[in-house]
Enzyme design. Structure first.
Site: not given
Lengths: 395, 145
Positions: B103, B34
Site C-alpha cells: 500500500c 487486486c
C-alpha cells in the site's frame, strides 16, 4: 458491541460454561485412570459421547472427539485416502468452495499422487447431485461435500448426494461445521458416512469437535500415542471442553426449529434492508440458506475498510476481501460462484444468531448504508462507474 | 492490534480526500482486481504543490498511506515530492504490517504518477528513472507470488 460474526465463532453458552467449570472442579481426573476419580471422568466422557450421538442420530461408538472441525476434516479425508489406496482407489471428489481444512488436505493428497475432482458450485453456490453422480468412478475413494458453506451459507443437497454415494459404494464425508446445531442432522436418514463438527460454532467452547464415522468404516488415527478414543485419536481427552460441547449441542438441537425460525427472520430483514443499497448483490442462493447467514458484495469499495468502519460503529462482521484474509486473492468461495476479483474484494458477511435482535438489524442496515456511501464517495472506482467510464458488474 | 494508532487516525480521518477538478497533475495507480487503486490530484504553482487531494479504493492501510502521502508532499516543491519513498510513508505512520507494505508503494507511485502527468502536460523534461511509468501494475508483485 453488535456481534454479527457467528460463523467465525460464537459466545459460549451459560450452560456450557457452567458444565465446563463443574467438570474442572469435580471430574478433573484422567478418564484413562482406573481409580474412582478417573472413572468418574470416564463416565462424564461417555455421557457426553451419548449426548452428541443422540443429537445426530448416531451410535455413541461412532463418535470420536477431536480438537475441532479442522482435525476432523483432516482425519476423515486422510483416512479415506489411505484406506482407498490399499484398494487402488486414488480419486477423491469435492467442491471448489470447501473450507480450507478440506481443500488444503486435498491439495496435499494431490501432490502425493491422488487425483482430485473439485465440482463447480455455480452462481447460486449449490452443488448439483447429478454432477456428483457423473464424477464418481470405480477408483473413487471418497466424496466430501460441505453441509452448508461457511461464507455464503448455502445448504447443499446432502441426503441426495449421500444416496448417490451409497448406491455407487463410495464413502461420503460432510464438513458440517456450519450446520451442526443450526440445521437438523440425522446421519442415518441423510446417508452420511462421515461427518465433522466443531463445538464453538454452536455456543460450545473452542478446541473441541467431533468426527462421526459410520460403523463398518475402518479408521486410522492422525495422532498416535495412546488408546484414547478407542485408539483412533491419542491424547488425554479435553474433558471440560467435550462436556461443554455436548451441553451446547443438546441445547442448540433442543431449540433448533425455534432458533431457525427467529434467526431466519433476522436474516431476511437484513437481506431485504441491505438489498436497497444500489449496486449490491447477495452472494449465494437466498434459499436454501443457513438461518443466520447474510453475504453481500458492494461494488466500488473494498471489504477491509468496510469492516474497520463498521467496527467503529460497534458492529463485528467479516469479509472475503484479500486484505482481510492476509492473502493476495479474495475469497475462493466468492470466486467459485463467479464473482470477479474487483467485486469479491467488496464483500461483507454478517452471521447472526438467536441472541441478536430486530433493532440490531435496523442499526446494521443503517450503518452499512452510511459506510458504503462514505467509502464510495472516496473511491475512484465508484466515480468511474458513476461517470460511465467503467461498466457495473452488479446492476 | 493490526494497525498503529497513526494508521487508524489517518484511516478514520483521512486528510485531503476528494478531487481537484482543475488539477495540474493527476496520477492513478493500482488495479481493482487486486483490491486497491489510488488517484492523486496535484495543484502546482511555480513548482510548488499548493494543493493535493486523493481518492482511494482499498483497505484501511491503502486509505491511510494515501492520506499520509498527501500530508508529506503538501507545500513541497515537486522535485522534493518525487523523492518521497514508501519507507518514509511507513515510518510516518509508525509502521505497517508486512503484507500491507505494498500500500505504501502504491502511495509513492501515485505521487510520482501525478508529477509525471504534470511534467508531461507542461513539456518539462525529466529523468525517467526518477519517476515510475505511472502505469506500475501493483499486480505484478501479486502475480509473482
Amino acid at each position: 458491541m453488535i456481534y454479527a460474526d457467528n460463523a467465525a465463532t460464537t459466545k459460549t453458552s451459560a450452560a456450557a460454561r457452567q458444565a465446563m467449570v463443574e467438570t474442572m472442579e469435580k471430574t478433573w481426573g484422567n478418564p484413562s485412570s482406573l481409580y474412582m476419580h478417573g472413572q468418574l471422568a470416564a463416565d462424564a466422557l461417555e455421557a457426553a459421547r451419548r449426548k452428541v450421538a443422540r443429537c445426530i442420530n448416531a451410535d455413541p461408538r461412532e463418535i470420536y472427539f477431536t480438537s475441532g472441525g479442522s482435525e476432523a476434516d483432516n482425519q476423515a479425508i486422510v483416512n479415506a485416502a489411505l484406506q482407498g489406496k490399499k484398494k487402488g482407489k486414488t480419486h477423491i471428489i469435492s467442491t471448489a468452495f470447501e473450507h480450507h481444512a478440506v481443500l488444503h488436505t486435498l491439495e496435499r493428497l494431490r501432490r502425493e499422487g491422488f487425483e482430485i475432482t473439485l465440482l463447480p458450485v455455480g452462481e447460486q453456490g449449490l452443488v448439483k447431485v447429478e454432477d456428483v453422480a457423473a464424477a464418481i468412478r470405480p477408483e473413487t475413494a471418497l466424496v466430501t461435500v460441505m453441509f452448508a458453506n461457511n461464507e455464503i451459507g448455502t445448504i447443499q443437497p446432502i441426503p441426495e448426494i449421500g444416496a448417490v454415494c451409497r448406491e455407487k459404494g463410495v464413502w461420503f464425508h460432510t464438513d458440517a461445521v456450519q450446520a451442526a446445531g443450526h440445521l437438523p442432522i440425522d446421519v442415518k436418514a441423510q446417508n452420511i458416512d462421515m461427518l465433522s463438527l466443531s463445538a464453538h460454532k454452536f455456543h460450545g467452547p473452542r478446541g473441541t469437535g467431533v468426527l462421526y464415522v459410520r460403523k463398518g468404516i475402518p479408521l486410522l488415527p492422525l495422532i498416535e500415542g495412546g488408546a484414547q478414543e478407542r485408539g483412533k485419536r491419542a491424547g488425554t481427552e479435553n474433558l471440560p471442553a467435550i462436556v461443554g460441547m455436548a451441553v451446547a449441542l443438546e441445547e442448540a438441537c433442543g431449540k433448533i426449529e425455534e432458533n431457525a425460525a427467529y434467526v431466519s427472520r433476522l436474516r431476511d430483514a437484513l437481506i431485504d434492508g441491505l438489498s436497497k443499497i444500489p449496486h449490491c448483490a447477495l452472494n449465494g442462493a437466498r434459499e436454501p440458506r443457513l438461518p443466520g447467514n447474510v453475504n453481500f458484495c458492494f461494488e466500488g469499495i473494498e471489504g477491509e475498510s468496510l469492516l474497520l468502519l463498521l467496527d467503529e460503529k460497534g458492529i463485528a462482521a467479516s469479509s472475503g476481501s484479500a486484505c482481510t484474509s492476509g492473502s493476495l486473492d479474495p475469497s475462493h468461495v466468492l470466486l467459485a460462484i463467479g464473482r470477479p476479483h474487483e467485486v469479491a474484494h467488496g464483500s461483507l458477511r454478517l452471521t447472526v444468531c438467536e441472541e441478536n435482535t430486530p433493532e440490531e438489524m435496523e442499526y446494521i442496515i443503517k450503518s452499512v448504508e452510511e459506510v458504503v456511501a462514505y467509502l464510495r464517495n472516496m473511491s475512484p472506482v465508484w466515480k468511474e462507474l458513476e461517470r460511465g467510464e467503467r461498466q457495473y458488474v452488479i446492476q | 492490534m493490526l494497525y498503529s494508532e497513526k494508521v487508524m487516525d489517518h484511516f478514520r480521518n483521512p486528510r485531503n480526500v476528494g478531487e481537484i477538478p482543475d488539477a495540474d497533475g493527476v496520477g492513478e495507480v493500482g488495479n481493482a482486481k487486486c483490491g486497491d487503486i489510488m488517484k492523486m490530484y496535484l495543484k502546482i504553482d511555480d513548482g510548488v504543490i499548493t494543493d493535493v487531494k486523493f481518492e482511494t479504493f482499498g483497505c484501511g492501510s491503502a486509505i491511510a498511506t494515501s492520506s499520509m502521502a498527501t500530508e508529506l508532499i503538501k507545500g513541497k516543491r515537486v522535485e522534493e515530492a518525487i523523492q518521497l519513498s514508501n519507507q518514509a510513508v511507513v515510518e510516518a505512520l509508525d509502521g505497517l504490517p508486512a503484507y500491507k507494505l505494498h500500500c505504501s508503494v502504491l502511495a509513492e507511485e501515485a505521487v510520482k504518477a501525478a508529477v509525471k502527468d504534470y511534467y508531461d502536460k507542461n513539456g518539462i523534461a525529466y529523468d525517467p528513472d526518477l519517476l515510475c511509468g505511472g502505469d506500475c501494475e501493483s499486480c505484478h508483485e501479486h502475480d509473482e507470488q
